[in-house]
Design an enzyme around this catalytic site. Structure first.
Site, PDB file in Angstrom:
ATOM      1  N   LYS A 227       0.833  -1.215   0.000  1.00  9.30           N
ATOM      2  CA  LYS A 227       0.000   0.000   0.000  1.00  9.30           C
ATOM      3  C   LYS A 227       0.867   1.265   0.000  1.00  9.30           C
ATOM      4  CE  LYS A 227      -2.016  -1.107   3.874  1.00  9.30           C
ATOM      5  NZ  LYS A 227      -1.274  -2.333   4.192  1.00  9.30           N
TER       6      LYS A 227
ATOM      7  N   ARG B 250      11.604  -1.554  10.866  1.00 12.72           N
ATOM      8  CA  ARG B 250      10.531  -1.266  11.824  1.00 12.72           C
ATOM      9  C   ARG B 250      10.475  -2.336  12.920  1.00 12.72           C
ATOM     10  NH1 ARG B 250       5.347   0.353   8.167  1.00 12.72           N
ATOM     11  NH2 ARG B 250       4.304  -0.866   9.772  1.00 12.72           N
TER      12      ARG B 250
ATOM     13  N   ARG C 164      -9.546   1.169   8.816  1.00 11.69           N
ATOM     14  CA  ARG C 164      -8.970  -0.125   9.163  1.00 11.69           C
ATOM     15  C   ARG C 164      -9.977  -1.037   9.863  1.00 11.69           C
ATOM     16  NH1 ARG C 164      -3.326   0.467   9.021  1.00 11.69           N
ATOM     17  NH2 ARG C 164      -2.189  -1.355   9.738  1.00 11.69           N
TER      18      ARG C 164
ATOM     19  N   ARG D 186      -0.031  -9.000  13.424  1.00 15.15           N
ATOM     20  CA  ARG D 186      -0.676  -7.955  12.604  1.00 15.15           C
ATOM     21  C   ARG D 186      -1.571  -8.586  11.538  1.00 15.15           C
ATOM     22  NH1 ARG D 186       4.458  -5.072  10.651  1.00 15.15           N
ATOM     23  NH2 ARG D 186       3.067  -3.913   9.266  1.00 15.15           N
TER      24      ARG D 186
ATOM     25  N   ARG E 284      12.036  -5.509   4.712  1.00 17.41           N
ATOM     26  CA  ARG E 284      11.760  -4.087   4.468  1.00 17.41           C
ATOM     27  C   ARG E 284      12.696  -3.174   5.261  1.00 17.41           C
ATOM     28  NH1 ARG E 284       5.841  -1.758   5.392  1.00 17.41           N
ATOM     29  NH2 ARG E 284       6.073  -2.693   7.445  1.00 17.41           N
TER      30      ARG E 284
HETATM   31  P1  AP5 Z   1       4.903  -1.652   1.799  1.00 20.30           P
HETATM   32  O1  AP5 Z   1       4.526  -0.814   0.636  1.00 20.30           O
HETATM   33  O2  AP5 Z   1       5.676  -1.017   2.905  1.00 20.30           O
HETATM   34  O3  AP5 Z   1       3.601  -2.404   2.386  1.00 20.30           O
HETATM   35  P2  AP5 Z   1       2.337  -1.830   3.154  1.00 20.30           P
HETATM   36  O4  AP5 Z   1       1.135  -2.485   2.570  1.00 20.30           O
HETATM   37  O5  AP5 Z   1       2.349  -0.332   3.173  1.00 20.30           O
HETATM   38  O6  AP5 Z   1       2.622  -2.469   4.569  1.00 20.30           O
HETATM   39  P3  AP5 Z   1       2.630  -1.850   6.025  1.00 20.30           P
HETATM   40  O7  AP5 Z   1       3.299  -2.882   6.892  1.00 20.30           O
HETATM   41  O8  AP5 Z   1       3.200  -0.485   6.075  1.00 20.30           O
HETATM   42  O9  AP5 Z   1       1.112  -1.818   6.310  1.00 20.30           O
HETATM   43  P4  AP5 Z   1       0.469  -1.783   7.657  1.00 20.30           P
HETATM   44  O10 AP5 Z   1      -0.927  -1.456   7.292  1.00 20.30           O
HETATM   45  O11 AP5 Z   1       0.644  -2.972   8.518  1.00 20.30           O
HETATM   46  O12 AP5 Z   1       1.317  -0.665   8.435  1.00 20.30           O
HETATM   47  P5  AP5 Z   1       0.985   0.842   8.781  1.00 20.30           P
HETATM   48  O13 AP5 Z   1       2.234   1.611   8.704  1.00 20.30           O
HETATM   49  O14 AP5 Z   1      -0.221   1.298   8.029  1.00 20.30           O
HETATM   50  O15 AP5 Z   1       5.685  -2.931   1.242  1.00 20.30           O
HETATM   51  C1  AP5 Z   1       6.250  -3.892   2.139  1.00 20.30           C
HETATM   52  C2  AP5 Z   1       7.614  -4.373   1.584  1.00 20.30           C
HETATM   53  O16 AP5 Z   1       7.414  -5.070   0.365  1.00 20.30           O
HETATM   54  C3  AP5 Z   1       8.588  -3.228   1.251  1.00 20.30           C
HETATM   55  O17 AP5 Z   1       9.888  -3.629   1.592  1.00 20.30           O
HETATM   56  C4  AP5 Z   1       8.452  -3.037  -0.273  1.00 20.30           C
HETATM   57  O18 AP5 Z   1       9.656  -2.577  -0.855  1.00 20.30           O
HETATM   58  C5  AP5 Z   1       8.113  -4.463  -0.722  1.00 20.30           C
HETATM   59  N1  AP5 Z   1       7.202  -4.499  -1.868  1.00 20.30           N
HETATM   60  C6  AP5 Z   1       6.082  -3.740  -2.060  1.00 20.30           C
HETATM   61  N2  AP5 Z   1       5.470  -4.079  -3.200  1.00 20.30           N
HETATM   62  C7  AP5 Z   1       6.191  -5.095  -3.746  1.00 20.30           C
HETATM   63  C8  AP5 Z   1       6.061  -5.909  -4.939  1.00 20.30           C
HETATM   64  N3  AP5 Z   1       5.047  -5.728  -5.795  1.00 20.30           N
HETATM   65  N4  AP5 Z   1       7.003  -6.855  -5.159  1.00 20.30           N
HETATM   66  C9  AP5 Z   1       8.016  -7.057  -4.292  1.00 20.30           C
HETATM   67  N5  AP5 Z   1       8.213  -6.312  -3.167  1.00 20.30           N
HETATM   68  C10 AP5 Z   1       7.305  -5.361  -2.890  1.00 20.30           C
HETATM   69  O19 AP5 Z   1       0.517   0.709  10.296  1.00 20.30           O
HETATM   70  C11 AP5 Z   1       1.442   0.375  11.315  1.00 20.30           C
HETATM   71  C12 AP5 Z   1       0.720   0.355  12.660  1.00 20.30           C
HETATM   72  O20 AP5 Z   1       0.150   1.664  12.923  1.00 20.30           O
HETATM   73  C13 AP5 Z   1      -0.480  -0.592  12.784  1.00 20.30           C
HETATM   74  O21 AP5 Z   1      -0.072  -1.905  13.096  1.00 20.30           O
HETATM   75  C14 AP5 Z   1      -1.261   0.076  13.909  1.00 20.30           C
HETATM   76  O22 AP5 Z   1      -0.649  -0.159  15.143  1.00 20.30           O
HETATM   77  C15 AP5 Z   1      -1.096   1.566  13.607  1.00 20.30           C
HETATM   78  N6  AP5 Z   1      -2.153   2.052  12.709  1.00 20.30           N
HETATM   79  C16 AP5 Z   1      -1.984   2.481  11.429  1.00 20.30           C
HETATM   80  N7  AP5 Z   1      -3.156   2.845  10.896  1.00 20.30           N
HETATM   81  C17 AP5 Z   1      -4.086   2.664  11.870  1.00 20.30           C
HETATM   82  C18 AP5 Z   1      -5.497   2.860  11.915  1.00 20.30           C
HETATM   83  N8  AP5 Z   1      -6.174   3.301  10.841  1.00 20.30           N
HETATM   84  N9  AP5 Z   1      -6.144   2.562  13.074  1.00 20.30           N
HETATM   85  C19 AP5 Z   1      -5.474   2.112  14.143  1.00 20.30           C
HETATM   86  N10 AP5 Z   1      -4.131   1.894  14.169  1.00 20.30           N
HETATM   87  C20 AP5 Z   1      -3.453   2.164  13.037  1.00 20.30           C
END
Ligand code: AP5
Length: 216
Positions: free
Chosen positions: A15, A162, A90, A173, A129
């Protein structure tokens, strides 16, 4: 008319990677709730201190705080043309709040691309990552490595792993995602807004599919 895109997908689905690219391609603003919380953590705000204790364990930040943060962010001038929401909503409470928020702005969610990636690939992606401390740009040791190890190509700042990307926390997660976020798949499908995107393909192929979806 402003466009509001909800990027849906498991942790590691890509994402953040795609939202970064789509922002450059479309001019839409990128709102990542995870990214906003990490900014609060870096600035050691009250919200940041609370968020860190929950995020490190893979748990959600309370809905009221998260919704208020998005509401403030989406009201800024750079969001006038529309927004790509990454990591928000979410759960159904946040989805209902999104509807109210956008209705109050005379708008609604335009489209919900749902990026689908198998679980074994997600774990491989998150454990490799690396994230830039300054720009938040993400890399992967195998799939998208930086030119110089440990250094961001864009700004030269240090890359870090991270705390919530350990295999144990990633599994938690993914479990929480299945329990609380996956109901949004049906929520948006019933509204005719969900578009499934094959996420287990090279980054630029996923971008191509997303751009085609956004143009419709
Ligand atoms: P990446 O693009 O970083 O993946 P992502 O989907 O953004 O994954 P996240 O782990 O960031 O999502 P998340 O929702 O768990 O975390 P968030 O920060 O929102 O890609 C991942 C890896 O794969 C990278 O190394 C990339 O290079 C590689 N890659 C990507 N595409 C690829 C492809 N096509 N082929 C090969 N490699 C590829 O949230 C973190 C925490 O914040 C949550 O756990 C929670 O505690 C809190 N939080 C965030 N939002 C909320 C909310 N709305 N409500 C409550 N708590 C929240």
């Amino acid at each position: 008319m402003a466009k509001y895109v909800v990027l849906l997908g498991s942790p590691g689905a890509g994402k953040g990677t795609q939202a970064d690219i789509l922002t450059k391609e479309t001019g839409l603003a990128h709102i990542s709730t995870g990214g906003l919380f990490r900014e609060h953590i870096a600035q050691k705000t009250e919200l940041g201190i609370l968020a860190q204790s929950l995020m490190d364990k893979g748990e959600f930040v309370p809905d009221d705080l998260t919704i208020a943060m998005v509401k403030e962010r989406i009201s800024r001038a750079d969001c006038e043309q529309g927004v790509i929401l990454d990591g928000f909503p979410r759960n159904p409470v946040q989805a209902d709040a999104t509807k109210l928020m956008l209705n109050a702005m005379g708008s609604s969610v335009s489209v919900v691309p749902y990026i689908i990636v198998p679980e074994d690939v997600l774990i491989q992606r998150l454990s490799g990552r690396w994230t830039c401390r300054n720009s938040g740009h993400v890399y992967h040791t195998m799939f998208s490595p930086p030119e110089k190890e440990g250094i961001c190509d864009l700004c030269g700042a240090e890359l870090y792993q991270r705390v919530d990307d350990t295999v144990e926390t990633v599994k938690k997660r993914l479990r929480i995602y299945m329990e609380r976020t996956s109901p949004l798949i049906d929520y948006y499908r019933k509204q005719g807004k969900l578009v499934e995107i094959e996420g287990d393909q090279p980054i630029d192929s996923v971008t191509k599919d997303l751009l085609a979806t956004l143009k419709k």
